[in-house]
Design an enzyme around this catalytic site. Structure first.
Site, PDB file in Angstrom:
ATOM      1  N   THR A  64     -11.465  48.033   8.677  1.00 29.54           N
ATOM      2  CA  THR A  64     -11.104  47.107   7.591  1.00 29.54           C
ATOM      3  C   THR A  64     -10.041  47.809   6.741  1.00 29.54           C
ATOM      4  O   THR A  64      -8.871  47.778   7.087  1.00 29.54           O
ATOM      5  CB  THR A  64     -12.332  46.686   6.745  1.00 29.54           C
ATOM      6  OG1 THR A  64     -13.037  47.847   6.322  1.00 29.54           O
ATOM      7  CG2 THR A  64     -13.232  45.775   7.533  1.00 29.54           C
ATOM      8  N   GLU A 106     -12.205  54.559   0.612  1.00 30.28           N
ATOM      9  CA  GLU A 106     -11.108  53.766   0.057  1.00 30.28           C
ATOM     10  C   GLU A 106     -10.339  54.535  -1.003  1.00 30.28           C
ATOM     11  O   GLU A 106     -10.892  54.945  -2.022  1.00 30.28           O
ATOM     12  CB  GLU A 106     -11.631  52.445  -0.505  1.00 30.28           C
ATOM     13  CG  GLU A 106     -11.886  51.441   0.597  1.00 30.28           C
ATOM     14  CD  GLU A 106     -12.484  50.137   0.103  1.00 30.28           C
ATOM     15  OE1 GLU A 106     -12.448  49.169   0.870  1.00 30.28           O
ATOM     16  OE2 GLU A 106     -12.986  50.100  -1.025  1.00 30.28           O
ATOM     17  N   LYS A 110     -16.277  52.955  11.681  1.00 33.90           N
ATOM     18  CA  LYS A 110     -15.394  52.475  10.622  1.00 33.90           C
ATOM     19  C   LYS A 110     -16.169  52.616   9.322  1.00 33.90           C
ATOM     20  O   LYS A 110     -17.402  52.569   9.308  1.00 33.90           O
ATOM     21  CB  LYS A 110     -14.936  51.036  10.838  1.00 33.90           C
ATOM     22  CG  LYS A 110     -15.975  49.964  10.814  1.00 33.90           C
ATOM     23  CD  LYS A 110     -16.333  49.344   9.498  1.00 33.90           C
ATOM     24  CE  LYS A 110     -15.195  49.137   8.568  1.00 33.90           C
ATOM     25  NZ  LYS A 110     -15.716  48.493   7.301  1.00 33.90           N
ATOM     26  N   THR A 133     -21.045  49.407   4.223  1.00 32.99           N
ATOM     27  CA  THR A 133     -20.265  48.798   5.365  1.00 32.99           C
ATOM     28  C   THR A 133     -19.641  49.857   6.203  1.00 32.99           C
ATOM     29  O   THR A 133     -18.471  50.161   6.136  1.00 32.99           O
ATOM     30  CB  THR A 133     -19.194  47.746   5.085  1.00 32.99           C
ATOM     31  OG1 THR A 133     -19.845  46.591   4.596  1.00 32.99           O
ATOM     32  CG2 THR A 133     -18.468  47.258   6.348  1.00 32.99           C
TER      33      THR A 133
END
Lengths: 407, 407
Positions: A157, A280, A183, A194
């Site tokens: 993602t 992130e 991931k 996630t």
């Protein structure tokens, strides 16, 4: 990574390194341009084990796959889409997940209860089934490096790099390979966030024992990383073991059980650290090692508290040797400590001992903190418990990525 | 704020609104330029109550003040410095804290066990005692608005605004005033984080009952806010009640007990919301209201999970109606829920009901999310429990402030 005798890291590491696996990834149209649909297939039905999110809200695909793991206890294929998590999508979402599973089974000519599915992406939007289903029909798994690269790309993602690793070991004089792909990025927190992880091995092992091994290892690897403290609705780590290495069936009583555990552990730890490092917006991996806790569990709890602290994370981003924030995070972790017995290292530099600040060279630590991996060691002197956790720094980019995720 | 009969918010609200209090704030030199030393004094020894950080690592000044609250049970003055938290400073830090208390007592000509102290700022650096002690000698508390404004400024760290509130109520036909001042900003988490709150009242009430009232109210106000999940070593909220209003001594059996509770609650809630709204780098207050939980405690737990989620916080910053992140935070809160019974509002707009997404106007919600206060309501349909929590958005400025705090 420790050097473990008889185990070696594979250089051309990828999810099809073990015998009998094929993979592919394509762009089906759920995302604008990037690969968004991936398929992993074993030549024969494989023993399967899985660990899943602890979030009470569980996405439909996760529920479908859990059933395969718990009931069929075998898996031959797993299909994954990115771009839509199919989470919080109600009855329609569950119907779509089942259709995704069935269409993949039909396409491969296998029973649908041998097919696992996983989805990652935005929550709360119905799946766009037209591109998904026509995409499934186009999937042609390959036993080439290209196929596994496509696979590792299609599950991403906001990740910036693909995450692959593989180790080979020897069991019953046969080479046994364990490989993994993952991931991560946002919404990564201890109890499966996630994060999707797929581990393949050609070891011969029943699902029951594979599950035992995975559960134990997941706690000290995948569940010991944190990016932002959010726990996703979609996380899972699956292990498929197809037995094609030809070893005798592995059980905890097998004299080389530990060799398998070591390889599975190494794969899981590599993936976990890669996920943390690629959190992130992250620019740095943060590692906290805690020793002298009253138990291993408390040591991990403290280590996670430290790497999860937004104030520690921003200080690392700013290359600020602000150890006060580290000790504060130790203090609110909920674990048993005595402030007067704590010793803290940033890299090799002692910054606090016996609850008192130790003078140190700010210049030296500034140089250390500019590296891409920053390590903290915390000695508690309360017992023999030890543990580690990994996280990443908190940066402007984290805010930017998440303030504009859907737009 | 509900309108409560017989209680009114005071417009010229400040910490010396109740009878018999004086305050002052000066620059002594711990900070570069800004006010950094504050003093609050009551004409007579006041009943005192306090709530303190749950962090196991507790700063020296906090330990000194805790002793006054627990042992003397009276307080006549409290002196506060900003710029240095005097936390994790070992034996020297404790000696310095005691000196700070004693010098203030000498300066005021009162017993040192009637003096509370508080410090906020960087952790792990020894206090610069020369400017602190010469500053204490210069403190001249005033019964003017100017003195209380100086006080409210001198306790700030990275706060951008001062935080004052006051309410008047009537008890035994006497006007009773409750006023409060606070600092917050970083390291704000549920169980008392670098938050300092000082509440004054001229009510007549013994320490024992004041403590009961404060404890109960702190849970639903100060302990229901979060900025970044970090719990500081220095947090405290003190209430001083000097009795000069002349009411009969308040106990839970007093027929107007609830009037006092309402005023103390209103002051605490105002301060808590002001702290959340002024969280480091924040541009918006986020309020989550949970109804239908199995208990009030679980409702607060869910509300705090939602306002504390970095993904929710960044979505609010980005004006993104990403309700999937809200429901995910509900799911990992640890509370009892049924995904199929959840209804979520963003402002007045229902975005999910019965576990299914409800179509809504993105444009309308974008306009709503651009406001400075954003409210989420979450109906669980599991019981009668309800609760609220407050937080703020996560912005580029949070990262900037904390990446460079010591530099």
């Amino acid at each position: 990574m420790e050097t473990i005798e008889s185990m070696k890291r594979i250089s051309r590491k990828n999810i099809i390194s073990p015998k009998g696996f094929k993979a592919v990834g394509i762009h089906c149209g759920l995302k604008h341009k990037k690969n968004d649909l991936a398929l992993l297939v074993s030549e024969v039905p494989a023993s399967v084990a899985g660990v899943f999110t602890t979030n009470v809200i569980q996405a439909a695909p996760l529920q479908v796959t859990k059933k395969v793991v718990n009931e069929t206890q075998k898996m031959q294929a797993v299909v994954i889409n990115s771009g839509n998590a199919n989470a919080c999508t109600g009855k329609q979402g569950m119907q779509d997940a089942i259709t995704m599973q069935q269409k993949t089974a039909e396409h491969l000519g296998i029973d649908s209860d041998l097919v696992g599915i996983a989805s990652t992406g935005v929550i709360g939007e119905q799946m766009n089934m037209v591109p998904l289903l026509s995409g499934i029909e186009k999937l042609q798994p390959m036993d080439t490096l290209e196929g596994s690269i496509q696979f590792s790309q299609a599950i991403l993602t906001t990740d910036t790099v693909t995450k692959n690793t593989a180790y080979a070991t020897v069991i019953d004089d046969r080479e046994v390979v364990v490989a993994g792909v993952a991931k991560g990025s946002g919404m990564i927190e201890p109890n499966m966030a996630t994060m999707l992880g797929f581990i393949t091995t050609d070891a011969h092992i029943e699902s029951e024992h594979l599950q035992t091994a995975l559960k134990e290892i997941a706690d000290v690897t995948f569940n010991s990383i944190t990016v932002d403290g959010d726990t996703s609705t979609n996380d899972m780590v699956l292990v498929m073991a197809n037995g094609l290495a030809g070893n005798h069936s592995l059980t905890p009583d097998h004299r080389e059980w530990q060799s398998f555990i070591d390889a599975l552990h190494a794969v899981s730890r590599d993936l976990a650290k890669m996920i943390a490092k690629d959190g992130e917006g992250a620019t740095k991996l943060i590692e906290a090692k805690v020793t002298g806790a009253v138990s291993d569990e408390q040591a991990r709890q403290i280590a996670k508290s430290v790497v999860g602290s937004p104030l520690v994370k921003t200080a690392v981003f700013g290359c600020d040797a602000n150890w006060g924030r580290i000790i504060a995070a130790v203090g609110y972790s909920g674990a048993t400590i005595d402030p007067e017995d704590i010793k803290i290292y940033i890299g090799d530099t002692v910054v606090v001992e016996g609850g008192e600040p130790i003078p140190f060279s700010e210049e030296k630590l500034l140089i250390y903190l500019k590296q891409h991996e920053v390590k903290f060691a915390i000695e508690l002197n309360q017992g023999a418990g030890q543990g580690m956790a990994w996280g990443c720094d908190l940066t402007y980019d984290y805010v930017q990525i998440n303030a504009t995720y859907r737009t």
